[in-house]
Design an enzyme around this catalytic site. Sequence first.
Site, PDB file in Angstrom:
ATOM      1  N   ASN A  56     -10.727   0.925   3.622  1.00 23.88           N
ATOM      2  CA  ASN A  56      -9.873   2.176   4.199  1.00 23.88           C
ATOM      3  C   ASN A  56     -10.449   3.617   3.850  1.00 23.88           C
ATOM      4  O   ASN A  56      -9.890   3.882   2.805  1.00 23.88           O
ATOM      5  CB  ASN A  56      -8.409   2.196   4.344  1.00 23.88           C
ATOM      6  CG  ASN A  56      -7.951   3.302   4.916  1.00 23.88           C
ATOM      7  OD1 ASN A  56      -8.397   4.040   5.825  1.00 23.88           O
ATOM      8  ND2 ASN A  56      -6.416   3.386   5.001  1.00 23.88           N
ATOM      9  N   LYS A 106     -10.166   6.360   4.921  1.00 22.32           N
ATOM     10  CA  LYS A 106      -9.314   7.515   4.955  1.00 22.32           C
ATOM     11  C   LYS A 106     -10.024   8.790   5.623  1.00 22.32           C
ATOM     12  O   LYS A 106     -11.440   8.603   6.277  1.00 22.32           O
ATOM     13  CB  LYS A 106      -8.384   7.696   4.025  1.00 22.32           C
ATOM     14  CG  LYS A 106      -7.603   6.518   3.430  1.00 22.32           C
ATOM     15  CD  LYS A 106      -6.487   6.988   2.602  1.00 22.32           C
ATOM     16  CE  LYS A 106      -6.063   5.539   2.171  1.00 22.32           C
ATOM     17  NZ  LYS A 106      -4.695   5.886   1.493  1.00 22.32           N
ATOM     18  N   HIS A 156      -0.687   2.722   9.690  1.00 23.55           N
ATOM     19  CA  HIS A 156      -0.742   3.165   8.429  1.00 23.55           C
ATOM     20  C   HIS A 156       0.378   4.038   8.114  1.00 23.55           C
ATOM     21  O   HIS A 156       0.733   5.004   8.872  1.00 23.55           O
ATOM     22  CB  HIS A 156      -2.113   3.546   8.066  1.00 23.55           C
ATOM     23  CG  HIS A 156      -2.418   3.876   6.483  1.00 23.55           C
ATOM     24  ND1 HIS A 156      -1.953   4.715   5.840  1.00 23.55           N
ATOM     25  CD2 HIS A 156      -3.031   2.799   5.605  1.00 23.55           C
ATOM     26  CE1 HIS A 156      -2.211   4.604   4.471  1.00 23.55           C
ATOM     27  NE2 HIS A 156      -3.013   3.357   4.384  1.00 23.55           N
ATOM     28  N   GLU A 161       0.555   6.545   6.291  1.00 22.69           N
ATOM     29  CA  GLU A 161       0.253   7.948   6.319  1.00 22.69           C
ATOM     30  C   GLU A 161       0.140   8.469   7.765  1.00 22.69           C
ATOM     31  O   GLU A 161       0.839   9.728   7.988  1.00 22.69           O
ATOM     32  CB  GLU A 161      -1.343   8.101   5.633  1.00 22.69           C
ATOM     33  CG  GLU A 161      -1.183   7.974   4.083  1.00 22.69           C
ATOM     34  CD  GLU A 161      -2.363   7.554   3.764  1.00 22.69           C
ATOM     35  OE1 GLU A 161      -3.677   7.343   4.412  1.00 22.69           O
ATOM     36  OE2 GLU A 161      -2.525   7.123   2.470  1.00 22.69           O
ATOM     37  N   GLU A 188       1.947  -2.963   2.911  1.00 21.64           N
ATOM     38  CA  GLU A 188       1.535  -1.989   1.950  1.00 21.64           C
ATOM     39  C   GLU A 188       2.891  -1.366   1.524  1.00 21.64           C
ATOM     40  O   GLU A 188       3.184  -0.458   2.329  1.00 21.64           O
ATOM     41  CB  GLU A 188       0.431  -1.038   2.728  1.00 21.64           C
ATOM     42  CG  GLU A 188      -0.755  -1.863   2.870  1.00 21.64           C
ATOM     43  CD  GLU A 188      -1.792  -0.792   3.182  1.00 21.64           C
ATOM     44  OE1 GLU A 188      -2.914  -0.799   2.433  1.00 21.64           O
ATOM     45  OE2 GLU A 188      -1.366   0.331   3.854  1.00 21.64           O
ATOM     46  N   GLY A 235      -1.892   4.848  -3.116  1.00 23.91           N
ATOM     47  CA  GLY A 235      -2.366   6.052  -3.859  1.00 23.91           C
ATOM     48  C   GLY A 235      -1.713   6.545  -5.130  1.00 23.91           C
ATOM     49  O   GLY A 235      -1.967   7.403  -5.457  1.00 23.91           O
ATOM     50  N   SER A 283      -2.859   0.655  -4.274  1.00 27.02           N
ATOM     51  CA  SER A 283      -3.388   0.727  -5.542  1.00 27.02           C
ATOM     52  C   SER A 283      -4.235  -0.428  -5.986  1.00 27.02           C
ATOM     53  O   SER A 283      -4.201  -0.984  -7.231  1.00 27.02           O
ATOM     54  CB  SER A 283      -2.270   1.245  -6.657  1.00 27.02           C
ATOM     55  OG  SER A 283      -1.859   2.484  -6.279  1.00 27.02           O
ATOM     56  N   GLY A 318      -8.277   4.428  -2.076  1.00 24.01           N
ATOM     57  CA  GLY A 318      -8.708   5.089  -3.162  1.00 24.01           C
ATOM     58  C   GLY A 318     -10.126   4.257  -3.682  1.00 24.01           C
ATOM     59  O   GLY A 318     -11.282   5.001  -3.945  1.00 24.01           O
TER      60      GLY A 318
HETATM   61  P1  PGA Z   1      -4.616   3.023  -1.952  1.00 26.06           P
HETATM   62  O1  PGA Z   1      -4.571   3.107  -0.531  1.00 26.06           O
HETATM   63  O2  PGA Z   1      -5.794   1.721  -2.137  1.00 26.06           O
HETATM   64  O3  PGA Z   1      -5.499   4.216  -2.456  1.00 26.06           O
HETATM   65  O4  PGA Z   1      -3.484   2.788  -2.510  1.00 26.06           O
HETATM   66  C1  PGA Z   1      -4.361   1.782   0.282  1.00 26.06           C
HETATM   67  C2  PGA Z   1      -4.108   2.308   1.701  1.00 26.06           C
HETATM   68  O5  PGA Z   1      -3.752   3.486   2.074  1.00 26.06           O
HETATM   69  O6  PGA Z   1      -4.537   1.473   2.557  1.00 26.06           O
END
Ligand code: PGA
Length: 256
Positions: free
Chosen positions: A7, A9, A94, A96, A166, A172, A211, A233
């Site tokens: 992803n 983003k 998601h 976010e 998640e 993140g 993460s 990330g």
């Molecule tokens: P991250 O994000 O690996 O940066 O923690 C995962 C995601 O938002 O799908």
Amino acid sequence: MKTVIANWKMNVGTRESVALARGVLLALRGRSCFPETVLCPPFPALSEVRKVLARSHASLGAQDLFWEDAGAFTGEVSPRMLLEHGVTHAIIGHSERRQHLGETDEMVGKKTRAALEAGLNAILCVGETAAERDAGAQEAVVERQLRAALTGARPKGQARLLVAYEPVWAIGTGRSASPADAAAMHAHVRSLVAKLAPALSSRLSVLYGGSVDGKNAHSFLREKEVDGVLVGGASVKHTEFAEILSAACDVIEAQG
Ligand code: PGA
């Protein structure tokens, strides 16, 4: 089968997306195993990444979609438009988007049903906040989210459901869940999907996200309950993502 989803983003433009996609194909070259690999660039990069992925084992995913097929919905992108671009998967709900764009369980439900009814593989994101986990409410939160998303879902053709667990506090932050906690939640997700959408449970994958990096990927992927990982990330770092793909290959080879 293990699945690895990138992803990206809003972190990369088209040029960087193309470079990342080429890097992924290079990382997979010469390996005899193929984890299901899905790359989710921002919308403007979809068609260029599609060209890179043509005739490869990797699939193209979108980061979102809208629930109607066409109409006066400024700024939105429909399942039909994504299918025209060779998209096979779509991330939905998601955290976010839930947090910054006000996506509710109801909206996530409409999107999930629209994706599956259009024949897209839905990558449905669920997970609790830190406060909800502190209150011991994580299982109830995930149940509420799954119920809202899956009730009445009618998948078309072979459309699959991929539930990405998640935990919001792990996204993140560099603070992942433990593989054992992830596995326990995955078992819960599997039993809920069997109740809520039995038609989908034979083609369900349950992924962990939050993460995941080159160092911890193997510890998640080797869990039987973990069908794959959704990576944010670390997916925009060539070497890190190559390590995650390599961990998936190692697990596939070890498990035969
Ligand atoms: P991250 O994000 O690996 O940066 O923690 C995962 C995601 O938002 O799908």
